[in-house]
Write a protein that holds these residues in place. Structure first.
Motif, PDB file in Angstrom:
ATOM      1  N   LEU A  30       0.828  -1.204   0.000  1.00 39.14           N
ATOM      2  CA  LEU A  30       0.000   0.000   0.000  1.00 39.14           C
ATOM      3  C   LEU A  30       0.862   1.253   0.000  1.00 39.14           C
ATOM      4  N   PHE A  31       1.946   1.222   0.780  1.00 41.99           N
ATOM      5  CA  PHE A  31       2.795   2.405   0.943  1.00 41.99           C
ATOM      6  C   PHE A  31       3.951   2.454  -0.044  1.00 41.99           C
ATOM      7  N   THR A  32       4.419   1.297  -0.505  1.00 39.91           N
ATOM      8  CA  THR A  32       5.562   1.291  -1.413  1.00 39.91           C
ATOM      9  C   THR A  32       5.160   1.339  -2.880  1.00 39.91           C
ATOM     10  N   LEU A  33       3.942   0.877  -3.199  1.00 37.64           N
ATOM     11  CA  LEU A  33       3.519   0.789  -4.593  1.00 37.64           C
ATOM     12  C   LEU A  33       2.308   1.655  -4.905  1.00 37.64           C
ATOM     13  N   LEU A  34       1.213   1.415  -4.193  1.00 38.82           N
ATOM     14  CA  LEU A  34      -0.043   2.050  -4.567  1.00 38.82           C
ATOM     15  C   LEU A  34      -0.007   3.562  -4.373  1.00 38.82           C
ATOM     16  N   LEU A  35       0.300   4.008  -3.172  1.00 40.45           N
ATOM     17  CA  LEU A  35       0.208   5.439  -2.889  1.00 40.45           C
ATOM     18  C   LEU A  35       1.179   6.280  -3.715  1.00 40.45           C
ATOM     19  N   PRO A  36       2.461   5.894  -3.843  1.00 36.19           N
ATOM     20  CA  PRO A  36       3.346   6.704  -4.698  1.00 36.19           C
ATOM     21  C   PRO A  36       2.867   6.778  -6.145  1.00 36.19           C
ATOM     22  N   SER A  37       2.338   5.668  -6.658  1.00 35.08           N
ATOM     23  CA  SER A  37       1.870   5.692  -8.043  1.00 35.08           C
ATOM     24  C   SER A  37       0.579   6.494  -8.178  1.00 35.08           C
ATOM     25  N   PHE A  38      -0.246   6.501  -7.143  1.00 34.55           N
ATOM     26  CA  PHE A  38      -1.440   7.336  -7.164  1.00 34.55           C
ATOM     27  C   PHE A  38      -1.071   8.814  -7.243  1.00 34.55           C
ATOM     28  N   VAL A  39      -0.115   9.238  -6.442  1.00 40.69           N
ATOM     29  CA  VAL A  39       0.313  10.636  -6.456  1.00 40.69           C
ATOM     30  C   VAL A  39       0.863  11.006  -7.833  1.00 40.69           C
ATOM     31  N   ARG A  40       1.612  10.106  -8.446  1.00 36.81           N
ATOM     32  CA  ARG A  40       2.194  10.383  -9.763  1.00 36.81           C
ATOM     33  C   ARG A  40       1.128  10.549 -10.833  1.00 36.81           C
ATOM     34  N   THR A  41       0.020   9.813 -10.730  1.00 41.57           N
ATOM     35  CA  THR A  41      -0.947   9.764 -11.827  1.00 41.57           C
ATOM     36  C   THR A  41      -2.222  10.558 -11.561  1.00 41.57           C
ATOM     37  N   ALA A  42      -2.340  11.195 -10.402  1.00 36.88           N
ATOM     38  CA  ALA A  42      -3.530  12.005 -10.108  1.00 36.88           C
ATOM     39  C   ALA A  42      -3.591  13.209 -11.050  1.00 36.88           C
ATOM     40  N   ASN A 126      -6.721  -3.049  -5.660  1.00 37.77           N
ATOM     41  CA  ASN A 126      -6.048  -3.861  -4.651  1.00 37.77           C
ATOM     42  C   ASN A 126      -4.916  -3.062  -4.005  1.00 37.77           C
ATOM     43  N   ASP A 127      -4.492  -3.476  -2.827  1.00 38.29           N
ATOM     44  CA  ASP A 127      -3.438  -2.713  -2.153  1.00 38.29           C
ATOM     45  C   ASP A 127      -2.068  -2.951  -2.767  1.00 38.29           C
ATOM     46  N   ASP A 128      -1.961  -3.951  -3.667  1.00 37.66           N
ATOM     47  CA  ASP A 128      -0.697  -4.176  -4.378  1.00 37.66           C
ATOM     48  C   ASP A 128      -0.827  -3.779  -5.846  1.00 37.66           C
ATOM     49  N   THR A 129      -1.719  -2.835  -6.111  1.00 37.39           N
ATOM     50  CA  THR A 129      -1.890  -2.271  -7.450  1.00 37.39           C
ATOM     51  C   THR A 129      -0.966  -1.064  -7.630  1.00 37.39           C
ATOM     52  N   GLU A 130      -0.354  -0.973  -8.780  1.00 32.39           N
ATOM     53  CA  GLU A 130       0.467   0.196  -9.133  1.00 32.39           C
ATOM     54  C   GLU A 130      -0.138   0.861 -10.363  1.00 32.39           C
ATOM     55  N   PHE A 131      -0.504   2.139 -10.238  1.00 30.02           N
ATOM     56  CA  PHE A 131      -1.005   2.898 -11.382  1.00 30.02           C
ATOM     57  C   PHE A 131       0.159   3.196 -12.325  1.00 30.02           C
ATOM     58  N   VAL A 132      -0.068   3.000 -13.618  1.00 30.01           N
ATOM     59  CA  VAL A 132       0.984   3.218 -14.606  1.00 30.01           C
ATOM     60  C   VAL A 132       0.873   4.601 -15.233  1.00 30.01           C
ATOM     61  N   ASP A 133      -0.337   5.027 -15.549  1.00 26.10           N
ATOM     62  CA  ASP A 133      -0.539   6.284 -16.257  1.00 26.10           C
ATOM     63  C   ASP A 133      -1.818   6.939 -15.748  1.00 26.10           C
ATOM     64  N   PRO A 134      -2.036   8.213 -16.082  1.00 23.84           N
ATOM     65  CA  PRO A 134      -3.277   8.874 -15.655  1.00 23.84           C
ATOM     66  C   PRO A 134      -4.499   8.076 -16.107  1.00 23.84           C
ATOM     67  N   TRP A 135      -5.483   7.985 -15.236  1.00 26.76           N
ATOM     68  CA  TRP A 135      -6.585   7.056 -15.482  1.00 26.76           C
ATOM     69  C   TRP A 135      -7.975   7.655 -15.246  1.00 26.76           C
ATOM     70  N   ALA A 136      -8.102   8.619 -14.358  1.00 32.23           N
ATOM     71  CA  ALA A 136      -9.432   9.060 -13.925  1.00 32.23           C
ATOM     72  C   ALA A 136     -10.238   9.662 -15.077  1.00 32.23           C
TER      73      ALA A 136
END
Length: 221
Positions: A30-42, A126-136
């Motif tokens: 959650l902290f190593t993958l999901l959240l950093p990638s969320f910040v990058r792609t928001a 999922n908590d082990d999901t990594e966002f790759v690119d902007p999605w919303a």
């Protein structure tokens, strides 16, 4: 008012990290993958609400001292950096009495909470999901392009696991008005992905073009 996208993620730990390991140093995805990638792609123009649910009694999350640190961590690493970019993000940690110890009930619980809070769109990941690119904005545009608008489901391209179904799903709040619960309550463990991939038919089911990486096998899965 901006469009509100709610992200729902449940997280559990099989063992408690060492006492001096919390947040990112815990190694939890959650902290190593999901959240950093969320910040990058928001993206600007979207308000994000992040719902993190955990089971009552969880060795890591269900501790008030840990939650105090987690809230500070979220403000420091997610809310504040996004605010500097003109993006509003809110978050909440939800404690759930998961008596059956299955994912289905907690998924319905957290997505129901987002619906009742008034979110426009709901994205279960999922908590082990990594966002790759902007999605919303892409996902919203895809749903609005369905007939009628905002009916159906959109999911990312995910090259890990079964690519014939949606393993992550994005819907408008209309979905909850139709079905009352995010997934049918009979599905507690399996078949939720299959159901949401089929229930709207091909005409109202979209894949991509945005992508995620599902890091299966990581701690905190």
């Amino acid at each position: 008012e901006q469009t509100v996208v709610a992200i729902g993620v449940s997280s559990t730990t099989r063992r408690k990290p060492d006492a001096d390991q919390t947040c990112k140093s815990s190694g939890l995805s959650l902290f190593t993958l999901l959240l950093p990638s969320f910040v990058r792609t928001a993206e600007t123009g979207i308000e994000y609400w992040l719902y993190v649910s955990f089971d009552a009694g969880d060795a890591f999350y269900d501790d008030e001292g840990t939650l105090v640190e987690l809230r500070a961590y979220m403000r420091r690493t997610v809310v504040d950096p996004l605010r500097q970019r003109g993006i509003t993000a809110r978050f909440v940690f939800l404690r759930y009495h998961n008596n059956v110890r299955k994912p289905g009930p907690v998924f319905n619980f957290m997505m129901g909470a987002a619906f009742r809070d008034g979110a426009d769109y709901l994205y279960r990941i999922n908590d082990d999901t990594e966002f790759v690119d902007p999605w919303a904005k892409v996902a919203i545009a895809a749903l609005r392009g369905h007939a009628p608008p905002n009916s159906g489901v959109v999911g990312p391209i995910c090259r890990q696991g079964n690519q014939n179904i949606l393993t992550h799903d994005f819907v408008h709040r209309t979905h909850m008005r139709i079905f009352r619960s995010y997934y049918p309550v009979v599905f507690m463990d399996w078949w939720m992905d299959d159901w949401i991939s089929l229930v709207y038919s091909d005409a109202r089911t979209s894949h991509g073009p945005f992508e995620v990486i599902h890091h299966t096998g990581t701690q905190g899965q």
